[in-house]
Design a protein around this motif. Structure first.
Motif, PDB file in Angstrom:
ATOM      1  N   ASN A  55       0.882  -1.223  -0.085  1.00 11.01           N
ATOM      2  CA  ASN A  55      -0.077   0.200   0.068  1.00 11.01           C
ATOM      3  C   ASN A  55       0.635   1.338  -0.033  1.00 11.01           C
ATOM      4  OD1 ASN A  55      -2.313  -1.546   0.433  1.00 11.01           O
ATOM      5  ND2 ASN A  55      -2.232  -1.598   2.446  1.00 11.01           N
ATOM      6  N   VAL A  56       1.986   1.235   0.662  1.00  4.57           N
ATOM      7  CA  VAL A  56       2.859   2.377   0.808  1.00  4.57           C
ATOM      8  C   VAL A  56       4.201   2.169   0.620  1.00  4.57           C
ATOM      9  CG1 VAL A  56       1.490   3.067   2.872  1.00  4.57           C
ATOM     10  CG2 VAL A  56       3.268   2.000   3.310  1.00  4.57           C
ATOM     11  N   CYS A  57       4.778   1.306   0.167  1.00  6.89           N
ATOM     12  CA  CYS A  57       6.125   1.201  -0.430  1.00  6.89           C
ATOM     13  C   CYS A  57       6.330   2.142  -1.294  1.00  6.89           C
ATOM     14  CB  CYS A  57       6.458  -0.017  -0.829  1.00  6.89           C
ATOM     15  SG  CYS A  57       8.034  -0.381  -1.721  1.00  6.89           S
ATOM     16  N   PRO A  58       7.337   2.944  -1.466  1.00  8.37           N
ATOM     17  CA  PRO A  58       7.310   4.012  -2.862  1.00  8.37           C
ATOM     18  C   PRO A  58       7.507   3.488  -4.145  1.00  8.37           C
ATOM     19  CG  PRO A  58       8.796   4.607  -0.705  1.00  8.37           C
ATOM     20  CD  PRO A  58       8.367   3.600  -0.403  1.00  8.37           C
ATOM     21  N   TYR A  59       8.316   2.205  -3.898  1.00  8.52           N
ATOM     22  CA  TYR A  59       8.480   1.577  -5.420  1.00  8.52           C
ATOM     23  C   TYR A  59       7.261   0.887  -5.922  1.00  8.52           C
ATOM     24  CZ  TYR A  59      13.637   2.053  -4.633  1.00  8.52           C
ATOM     25  OH  TYR A  59      14.873   2.385  -4.499  1.00  8.52           O
ATOM     26  N   SER A  60       6.409   0.583  -5.046  1.00  7.40           N
ATOM     27  CA  SER A  60       5.075  -0.008  -5.170  1.00  7.40           C
ATOM     28  C   SER A  60       4.209   1.087  -5.825  1.00  7.40           C
ATOM     29  CB  SER A  60       4.368  -0.665  -4.247  1.00  7.40           C
ATOM     30  OG  SER A  60       4.899  -1.823  -3.922  1.00  7.40           O
ATOM     31  N   VAL A  61       4.187   2.226  -5.294  1.00  7.75           N
ATOM     32  CA  VAL A  61       3.333   3.439  -5.635  1.00  7.75           C
ATOM     33  C   VAL A  61       3.765   3.916  -7.262  1.00  7.75           C
ATOM     34  CG1 VAL A  61       2.744   6.014  -5.079  1.00  7.75           C
ATOM     35  CG2 VAL A  61       2.822   4.041  -3.422  1.00  7.75           C
ATOM     36  N   TYR A  62       5.218   3.815  -7.276  1.00  4.86           N
ATOM     37  CA  TYR A  62       5.717   4.296  -8.723  1.00  4.86           C
ATOM     38  C   TYR A  62       5.331   3.451  -9.545  1.00  4.86           C
ATOM     39  CZ  TYR A  62       9.530   6.549  -6.068  1.00  4.86           C
ATOM     40  OH  TYR A  62      10.491   7.326  -4.945  1.00  4.86           O
ATOM     41  N   TYR A  63       4.942   2.337  -9.613  1.00  2.00           N
ATOM     42  CA  TYR A  63       4.486   1.329 -10.663  1.00  2.00           C
ATOM     43  C   TYR A  63       2.995   1.130 -10.371  1.00  2.00           C
ATOM     44  CZ  TYR A  63       9.062  -0.884 -11.777  1.00  2.00           C
ATOM     45  OH  TYR A  63      10.249  -0.964 -12.242  1.00  2.00           O
ATOM     46  N   GLU A  64       2.250   1.790 -10.027  1.00  2.00           N
ATOM     47  CA  GLU A  64       0.863   1.730 -10.148  1.00  2.00           C
ATOM     48  C   GLU A  64       0.143   1.887 -11.585  1.00  2.00           C
ATOM     49  OE1 GLU A  64      -0.881   4.212  -6.713  1.00  2.00           O
ATOM     50  OE2 GLU A  64      -0.025   2.661  -5.283  1.00  2.00           O
ATOM     51  N   GLY A  65       0.664   3.076 -12.193  1.00  2.00           N
ATOM     52  CA  GLY A  65       0.218   3.468 -13.242  1.00  2.00           C
ATOM     53  C   GLY A  65       0.546   2.286 -14.390  1.00  2.00           C
ATOM     54  N   ARG A  66       1.927   1.935 -14.312  1.00  2.00           N
ATOM     55  CA  ARG A  66       2.193   1.146 -15.229  1.00  2.00           C
ATOM     56  C   ARG A  66       1.683  -0.376 -14.930  1.00  2.00           C
ATOM     57  NH1 ARG A  66       8.696   1.932 -14.202  1.00  2.00           N
ATOM     58  NH2 ARG A  66       8.056   3.263 -12.558  1.00  2.00           N
ATOM     59  N   ILE A  67       1.315  -0.817 -13.666  1.00  2.00           N
ATOM     60  CA  ILE A  67       0.642  -2.035 -13.475  1.00  2.00           C
ATOM     61  C   ILE A  67      -0.775  -1.674 -14.041  1.00  2.00           C
ATOM     62  CG2 ILE A  67      -0.496  -3.426 -11.790  1.00  2.00           C
ATOM     63  CD1 ILE A  67       2.229  -2.827 -10.088  1.00  2.00           C
ATOM     64  N   ARG A 181      16.409  -9.493 -11.461  1.00  2.00           N
ATOM     65  CA  ARG A 181      16.333  -9.235  -9.943  1.00  2.00           C
ATOM     66  C   ARG A 181      15.307  -7.994  -9.795  1.00  2.00           C
ATOM     67  NH1 ARG A 181      18.630  -6.095  -6.434  1.00  2.00           N
ATOM     68  NH2 ARG A 181      20.123  -5.272  -7.854  1.00  2.00           N
ATOM     69  N   PRO A 182      14.284  -8.197  -8.841  1.00  2.00           N
ATOM     70  CA  PRO A 182      13.411  -7.084  -8.610  1.00  2.00           C
ATOM     71  C   PRO A 182      14.084  -6.176  -7.713  1.00  2.00           C
ATOM     72  CG  PRO A 182      12.834  -9.029  -7.301  1.00  2.00           C
ATOM     73  CD  PRO A 182      14.103  -9.415  -8.177  1.00  2.00           C
ATOM     74  N   ILE A 183      13.619  -4.780  -7.894  1.00  2.00           N
ATOM     75  CA  ILE A 183      13.961  -3.785  -7.145  1.00  2.00           C
ATOM     76  C   ILE A 183      12.882  -3.169  -6.418  1.00  2.00           C
ATOM     77  CG2 ILE A 183      15.200  -1.405  -7.176  1.00  2.00           C
ATOM     78  CD1 ILE A 183      16.626  -2.460  -9.819  1.00  2.00           C
ATOM     79  N   GLY A 184      12.965  -2.973  -5.293  1.00  2.00           N
ATOM     80  CA  GLY A 184      11.805  -2.409  -4.521  1.00  2.00           C
ATOM     81  C   GLY A 184      11.951  -2.567  -2.992  1.00  2.00           C
ATOM     82  N   CYS A 185      10.867  -2.455  -2.248  1.00  2.00           N
ATOM     83  CA  CYS A 185      11.153  -2.338  -0.688  1.00  2.00           C
ATOM     84  C   CYS A 185      11.087  -3.953  -0.224  1.00  2.00           C
ATOM     85  CB  CYS A 185       9.838  -1.938  -0.109  1.00  2.00           C
ATOM     86  SG  CYS A 185       9.393  -0.178  -0.669  1.00  2.00           S
ATOM     87  N   MET A 186      11.923  -4.237   0.562  1.00  2.00           N
ATOM     88  CA  MET A 186      11.868  -5.543   1.390  1.00  2.00           C
ATOM     89  C   MET A 186      10.847  -6.024   2.073  1.00  2.00           C
ATOM     90  SD  MET A 186      14.832  -7.042   0.362  1.00  2.00           S
ATOM     91  CE  MET A 186      14.803  -8.656   1.321  1.00  2.00           C
ATOM     92  N   VAL A 187      10.265  -7.174   1.870  1.00  2.00           N
ATOM     93  CA  VAL A 187       9.026  -7.645   2.381  1.00  2.00           C
ATOM     94  C   VAL A 187       9.699  -8.456   3.851  1.00  2.00           C
ATOM     95  CG1 VAL A 187       7.003  -9.241   2.515  1.00  2.00           C
ATOM     96  CG2 VAL A 187       7.769  -8.155   0.406  1.00  2.00           C
ATOM     97  N   LYS A 188       9.479  -7.780   4.791  1.00  2.00           N
ATOM     98  CA  LYS A 188      10.056  -8.087   6.055  1.00  2.00           C
ATOM     99  C   LYS A 188       9.294  -9.455   6.664  1.00  2.00           C
ATOM    100  CE  LYS A 188      10.717  -3.821   7.886  1.00  2.00           C
ATOM    101  NZ  LYS A 188      10.503  -2.626   8.993  1.00  2.00           N
ATOM    102  N   ARG A 189      10.117 -10.605   6.603  1.00  2.00           N
ATOM    103  CA  ARG A 189       9.505 -11.762   7.235  1.00  2.00           C
ATOM    104  C   ARG A 189       9.261 -12.052   8.415  1.00  2.00           C
ATOM    105  NH1 ARG A 189      10.029 -14.892   2.608  1.00  2.00           N
ATOM    106  NH2 ARG A 189      11.278 -14.009   1.092  1.00  2.00           N
ATOM    107  N   GLY A 190       8.130 -12.748   8.516  1.00  2.00           N
ATOM    108  CA  GLY A 190       7.626 -12.620  10.174  1.00  2.00           C
ATOM    109  C   GLY A 190       6.432 -13.269  10.304  1.00  2.00           C
TER     110      GLY A 190
END
Length: 190
Positions: A55-67, A181-190
């Motif tokens: 919802n908030v990762c800047p890289y995900s937000v950058y891609y919204e239009g392209r997606i 290799r993807p570039i973006g926010c790491m997904v914290k495992r947990g």
């Protein structure tokens, strides 16, 4: 001692899925309508694009239009799309996910993977992280996984559209290009 260290590192490091590797069926909750969605629900699709996003990762937000553009272009060509959120941080709750989809306006499943089962099964590590799954009749397999394109921050500067190239290859019966290799926010495992 060295063997123990190597074994420990191998259990921590998530190696990407190989091209052609079978993907097991999964079922997650779609936050937009509170319905369960399974990969097997897409058995009539030529392929399924699964994008791990936030919802908030800047890289995900950058891609919204392209997606949005990729979904618009390829959904009418037999490709289905699933968005998955495996983040557990603040502003990544299922209610925040539903609000995000209402704002975004996409008509695709946005699945909650808060237990990170699908993320771990696919070895997803970032958001966004794209997987193109090929329908082989009885199961899906990885056709491509990795980055959507080569410029996460500036859409107008994209030179290589990895995901689109591979969707085109899948649709035309051509082999996949190698994973990127993807570039973006790491997904914290947990």
């Amino acid at each position: 001692m060295n063997k123990i260290l190597i074994i420990a590192l191998l259990t921590i490091v998530q190696l990407p899925l190989a091209l052609g590797q079978k993907v097991d069926d999964f079922t997650l909750n779609n936050v937009t309508n509170n319905q369960k969605v399974s990969l097997s629900d897409y058995k009539d699709s030529k392929g399924v694009v699964v994008i791990f996003t936030s919802n908030v990762c800047p890289y995900s937000v950058y891609y919204e239009g392209r997606i949005t553009q990729i979904i618009s272009e390829y959904s009418k060509k037999g490709i289905s799309f699933i968005l998955i959120n495996a983040h557990n941080e603040d502003k990544e709750s299922e209610s925040d996910m539903k609000n995000k989809m209402n704002t975004w306006g996409l008509n695709v499943a946005y699945l909650s993977d808060k237990e990170q089962k699908v993320m771990n099964a696919l070895h997803a590590s970032k958001s966004p992280h794209a997987f193109l799954l090929k329908n082989n009749g009885s199961h899906f397999s990885v056709f491509y996984q990795g980055a959507i394109d080569n410029n996460p921050q500036v859409a107008s500067d994209v030179k290589e559209q990895y995901l689109k190239i591979n969707i085109d290859n899948l649709l035309s019966g051509q082999p996949a290009t190698s994973n990127v290799r993807p570039i973006g926010c790491m997904v914290k495992r947990g």
